[in-house]
Design a protein around this motif. Structure first.
Motif: not given
Length: 306
Positions: A68-80, A169-172
């Motif tokens: 959780l501490q490494h979540i970043s809005l710069l990487e939305p897919m990883h955060a999601a 995301v579903a549309q790639g």
């Protein structure tokens, strides 16, 4: 006759009345102390039960705080992905806990609000005759209306997340995080304004019930038939919402102020500071709840006198 009723009966704006009423409440701390007392007598046990329930769930389903501490809005897919994994783990136990915790908190809140606010109103104006059954029913109606407002807000947020993130995301495609944040702000402010415009009825109806000895239905009908006074009540209600938003922002600023000194501040000091900031918000919020009740009652007395 109470002190606040001796003020001038000239026609004034709702905000002007609210300012003078706030001054009256400030000079009568005993009324605020009663409001704080009944709210905290309910809030402390409710917070304890909620914390115990959350701790029990976390003991069975521990959270990966490092991820959780490494979540970043710069990487939305990883955060999601991280948030989705956590939600999947907690969805079932949290839902099971809410099936008994939410009704318990709601019913105890209705009872505490009925008893506590009746005592506060009688302290403000001795001529008000308690009607606990009617007050309880009106409090329950207000709580249900607030739940519907939250449900509407949540539905709008789900729509926003579907159209700006899930569909992309579903549309790639990359999720539209900026668009999602914009929709969140728009929907939050919209529901906030809507609640401010309509919720005054649920604050005024209990006052009408004890002032005129009305049933719940009669009190709601009487509140809706106040004519030009409704505009002032809506005005005060919107001001109250803005004040509470300002208190939230101010509390956040107070909470964040020691963070630049985190390297020299001890964890105990930070926890005490954050607790003090939270207490400041709760006391200020209770103060303005009393101010709104007094302002509504004052405007109604003036209108009836005119």
């Amino acid at each position: 006759m109470s002190t606040y009723q001796s003020q001038s009966t000239q026609t004034i704006r709702g905000t002007q009345s609210f300012v003078s009423t706030t001054n009256w409440v400030w000079k009568h701390p005993g009324v605020v102390a009663l409001e704080v007392l009944w709210r905290w007598l309910w809030g402390i046990p409710a917070l304890w039960i909620t914390a115990r329930t959350a701790k029990r769930i976390l003991n069975v389903h521990p959270v990966d705080w490092t991820a959780l501490q490494h979540i970043s809005l710069l990487e939305p897919m990883h955060a999601a992905e991280i948030l989705a994994a956590i939600i999947n783990v907690f969805a079932t136990p949290v839902t099971q806990a809410l099936t008994w915790l939410a009704p318990l908190l709601m019913l105890t809140w209705v009872a505490a609000h009925t008893i506590g606010r009746t005592i506060v109103l009688h302290r403000i104006d001795r001529s008000l005759q308690p009607r606990p059954a009617t007050f309880l029913l009106l409090t329950l109606l207000r709580l249900l209306a607030l739940a519907l407002a939250f449900a509407l807000w949540w539905y709008l947020l789900l729509w926003a997340s579907t159209t700006t993130i899930a569909d992309h995301v579903a549309q790639g495609r990359e999720p539209n995080v900026v668009g999602y944040c914009a929709w969140v702000i728009i929907f939050t402010m919209g529901v906030f304004m809507l609640w401010g415009i309509v919720s005054w009825v649920f604050s005024m109806a209990p006052l009408m019930a004890v002032a005129r000895q009305l049933t719940a239905i009669q009190a709601i009908r009487a509140s809706l038939r106040l004519g030009a006074l409704k505009q002032k009540l809506v005005e005060i209600n919107l001001v109250m919402g803005i004040v509470k938003l300002a208190l939230i922002v101010l509390t956040m600023v107070f909470s964040a102020s020691p963070l630049p000194f985190q390297s020299v501040a001890t964890p105990e000091f930070l926890r005490a500071w954050w607790a003090a900031a939270g207490i400041f918000y709760l006391l200020s919020s209770d103060f303005f709840h009393v101010a709104r009740a007094v302002a509504y009652l004052q405007l109604y007395r003036r209108s009836a006198g005119e």
